[in-house]
Design an enzyme around this catalytic site. Structure first.
Site, PDB file in Angstrom:
ATOM      1  N   LYS A 139       0.864  -1.198   0.000  1.00  0.00           N
ATOM      2  CA  LYS A 139       0.000   0.000   0.000  1.00  0.00           C
ATOM      3  C   LYS A 139       0.899   1.247   0.000  1.00  0.00           C
ATOM      4  O   LYS A 139       1.567   1.536   0.980  1.00  0.00           O
ATOM      5  CB  LYS A 139      -0.895   0.050   1.234  1.00  0.00           C
ATOM      6  CG  LYS A 139      -1.952   1.146   1.090  1.00  0.00           C
ATOM      7  CD  LYS A 139      -2.541   1.598   2.391  1.00  0.00           C
ATOM      8  CE  LYS A 139      -1.735   2.659   3.069  1.00  0.00           C
ATOM      9  NZ  LYS A 139      -1.630   3.956   2.355  1.00  0.00           N
TER      10      LYS A 139
ATOM     11  N   CYS B 221      13.456  11.009   5.942  1.00  0.00           N
ATOM     12  CA  CYS B 221      13.686  10.592   7.322  1.00  0.00           C
ATOM     13  C   CYS B 221      15.142  10.811   7.710  1.00  0.00           C
ATOM     14  O   CYS B 221      15.457  11.108   8.850  1.00  0.00           O
ATOM     15  CB  CYS B 221      13.252   9.146   7.528  1.00  0.00           C
ATOM     16  SG  CYS B 221      13.987   8.022   6.348  1.00  0.00           S
TER      17      CYS B 221
HETATM   18  P1  ADP Z   1       3.085  10.422   6.929  1.00  0.00           P
HETATM   19  O1  ADP Z   1       1.668  10.600   6.533  1.00  0.00           O
HETATM   20  O2  ADP Z   1       3.646  11.499   7.770  1.00  0.00           O
HETATM   21  O3  ADP Z   1       3.956   9.910   5.832  1.00  0.00           O
HETATM   22  P2  ADP Z   1       2.504   7.940   8.214  1.00  0.00           P
HETATM   23  O4  ADP Z   1       3.517   7.186   8.958  1.00  0.00           O
HETATM   24  O5  ADP Z   1       1.215   8.217   8.891  1.00  0.00           O
HETATM   25  O6  ADP Z   1       3.226   9.244   7.882  1.00  0.00           O
HETATM   26  O7  ADP Z   1       2.185   7.252   6.830  1.00  0.00           O
HETATM   27  C1  ADP Z   1       3.049   6.366   6.167  1.00  0.00           C
HETATM   28  C2  ADP Z   1       2.231   5.279   5.520  1.00  0.00           C
HETATM   29  O8  ADP Z   1       1.548   4.557   6.527  1.00  0.00           O
HETATM   30  C3  ADP Z   1       1.163   5.766   4.563  1.00  0.00           C
HETATM   31  O9  ADP Z   1       1.079   4.868   3.469  1.00  0.00           O
HETATM   32  C4  ADP Z   1      -0.094   5.708   5.405  1.00  0.00           C
HETATM   33  O10 ADP Z   1      -1.274   5.580   4.646  1.00  0.00           O
HETATM   34  C5  ADP Z   1       0.154   4.462   6.219  1.00  0.00           C
HETATM   35  N1  ADP Z   1      -0.598   4.368   7.482  1.00  0.00           N
HETATM   36  C6  ADP Z   1      -1.011   5.371   8.273  1.00  0.00           C
HETATM   37  N2  ADP Z   1      -1.678   4.892   9.351  1.00  0.00           N
HETATM   38  C7  ADP Z   1      -1.686   3.543   9.237  1.00  0.00           C
HETATM   39  C8  ADP Z   1      -2.204   2.466  10.032  1.00  0.00           C
HETATM   40  N3  ADP Z   1      -2.857   2.690  11.156  1.00  0.00           N
HETATM   41  N4  ADP Z   1      -2.016   1.205   9.604  1.00  0.00           N
HETATM   42  C9  ADP Z   1      -1.341   0.967   8.476  1.00  0.00           C
HETATM   43  N5  ADP Z   1      -0.829   1.926   7.685  1.00  0.00           N
HETATM   44  C10 ADP Z   1      -0.988   3.204   8.046  1.00  0.00           C
END
Ligand code: ADP
Length: 490
Positions: A183, A294
């Site tokens: 994803k 990062c």
């Molecule tokens: P940012 O949006 O700052 O890049 P995130 O760590 O929230 O940081 O997002 C990184 C990835 O993780 C994205 O693909 C996001 O859709 C996914 N993501 C966010 N929350 C979840 C979750 N609870 N479970 C799995 N994937 C997630």
């Protein structure tokens, strides 16, 4: 001519599952361009049932196609063909990447596409190079450790380097014989889908690599929790990584590779060399991709003697930056991904000032860029250890400056309570560099450089809140295999 019209590209809007693009019933999300904030496509979001389908297809495909069972050499050959196709598709793939992400087209063509292809090729070469162990047991028995694929690896990538991140996740997992359901970030979803399509064209059996699209809370979470996903590989923020680790533990005790946030120091000693060259290195380290990396080196910890000269050059470099849409060949500087991120960066800088920081340059958004959020490279001095700009990962082009007199003080300033991703050490004294390497809590230490090279044999990954495990290197390949111990009496 690399410039292009972003309104004239076909966008692969579906999910790439079982070798074809599928539109989901769940709903569609608007996807915006970072450069001008314009909605340019919609995302067909995969719900829980769609993720279930994708994972089942992946599991069946890896077994029925023989991908997991075939000779690793055959897998390697497919992956090398895939790398070739990624390079041959650079016109289209590169435009998809440049239009929809924060990566300027010139950077995409010079770095993103070649690096993505090289990473896939590297893992194609790894496929048949690493074996298990034959163990020194008693002479009437034979002890072995046999590596084998996990099954389906669930991969989740962030928006900052969509193609590279996908290659780092898919490369080792596929080379090791797994199937992958990936994803991408819902903010930068399309280039990854195209990359998967190219894999199938290269001979990867349909269904062995699938791309599901959607938000983290829905699609990402369903992927992590799916019972047939046997390993999770994630790159993103520390907070999200913690939630994923917890979900992976509760839903099947899955191993995780987590590449998370950072707040990396750049430790510069008086004897580092030419201040102008050092300033350029520091500048690139915190402004690359608009600071949205990062590994960005966002804390300058600099010895008092060399500090004035380096600072002067830094201010000059920062003031020369100009914003420009990512689809223009002349653009070098990245926008922030969206207004939410822009407001976050601006908010932290405002708070840092309230807490005593002085803005040496920048400290504001570029004017006249419409809905695009281009933030000026920003230097903050007069910051204490407690200042929010020193403590928090900002994910924007903001560098803090802290001075030190002796080595011990410099090393102490580098320590961070949460993060341990990378560090840069700049000195011409070998013993100083070696002591710093030993002392620093960082998963990667760069000496007299800052940033990765194309040597993908060097793994990358952080300590403490910066993550668990490694991307790249043989370590990432081996982390995509489970180890089966065997003892045979004869
Ligand atoms: P940012 O949006 O700052 O890049 P995130 O760590 O929230 O940081 O997002 C990184 C990835 O993780 C994205 O693909 C996001 O859709 C996914 N993501 C966010 N929350 C979840 C979750 N609870 N479970 C799995 N994937 C997630």
């Amino acid at each position: 001519m690399l410039s292009f019209d972003p309104d004239k590209i076909d966008i692969p809007e579906g999910n790439f599952i079982g070798g074809e693009y599928l539109k989901m019933k769940e709903g569609s999300l608007a996807v915006n361009r970072p450069s001008d904030g314009k909605t340019y496509a919609s995302l067909s979001e995969a719900g829980i049932n769609d993720v279930d389908d994708a994972v089942n297809i992946a599991e069946n495909a890896r077994q029925e196609s023989g991908w997991s069972a075939c000779s690793p050499r055959e897998r390697g050959a497919v992956m090398r063909r895939w790398a070739d196709l990624i390079e041959q598709d650079s016109d289209y793939l590169g435009r998809l990447e440049a239009a929809g992400s924060t990566r300027p087209v010139t950077e995409v063509m010079q770095h993103e596409i070649p690096f993505t292809a090289a990473a896939i090729r590297f893992y194609g070469e790894c496929a048949d190079k690493y074996s298990g162990d034959l163990l020194p047991t008693a002479s009437h028995s034979l002890g072995m450790v046999i590596p084998e694929p996990y099954g389906v690896v669930g991969a989740i990538t962030p928006w900052n380097f969509p193609l590279s991140m996908a290659s780092w996740k898919c490369g080792p997992a596929l080379a090791a014989g797994n199937a992958v359901v990936l994803k991408p970030s819902e903010l930068t979803p399309f280039s990854t889908a195209r990359m998967a399509e190219l894999a199938v064209r290269a001979g990867l059996p349909a269904g062995v690599l699938n791309i599901v699209q959607g938000r983290g809370q829905l699609t990402g979470s369903a992927l992590v929790k799916h019972p047939l996903v046997r390993k999770v590989s994630f790159t993103g923020s520390t907070a999200t990584g913690a939630g994923i680790m917890s979900d992976a533990a509760v839903h099947g005790m899955k191993p995780v590779t987590l590449e998370l946030g950072g707040k990396s120091p750049q430790l510069v000693f008086d004897d580092a060399g030419d201040p102008q060259a050092i300033a350029l290195r520091i500048f690139r380290g915190f402004t690359a991709n608009g600071g949205q990396a990062c590994v960005a080196g966002t804390r300058l910890v600099i010895q008092r003697g060399i500090a004035p000269a380096v600072t002067e050059h830094l201010i000059r470099l920062c003031s020369q930056v100009t914003p420009g849409n990512t689809w223009l060949e002349s653009s070098r500087y990245s926008p922030l991904i969206d207004h939410r991120q822009g407001e976050k960066v601006a908010g932290i800088v405002a708070l840092a000032r309230e807490q005593g920081a002085e803005v040496l340059t920048g400290g504001e958004r570029f004017a006249g860029t419409g809905e695009g959020w281009f933030y000026r490279p920003t230097l903050l001095s007069g910051v204490s250890r407690e200042n929010c700009a020193v403590r928090e990962e900002i994910f924007g082009p903001v560098l803090t400056l802290q001075l030190f007199d002796d080595e011990e003080e410099g090393l102490a300033l580098c320590r961070h309570e949460t993060y341990g991703l990378c560090a840069g050490v700049h000195t011409s004294t070998l013993a100083v560099a070696l002591r710093a390497i030993k002392s620093l809590d960082a998963g990667t230490v760069w000496v007299n450089r800052y940033g990765r090279s194309g040597d993908f044999i060097i793994p990358t990954g952080g300590f403490m809140g910066s993550g668990i495990g490694k991307d790249l290197g043989k370590q990432a390949f081996q982390a995509c295999q489970r180890q089966k111990s065997v003892l045979i009496d004869f």
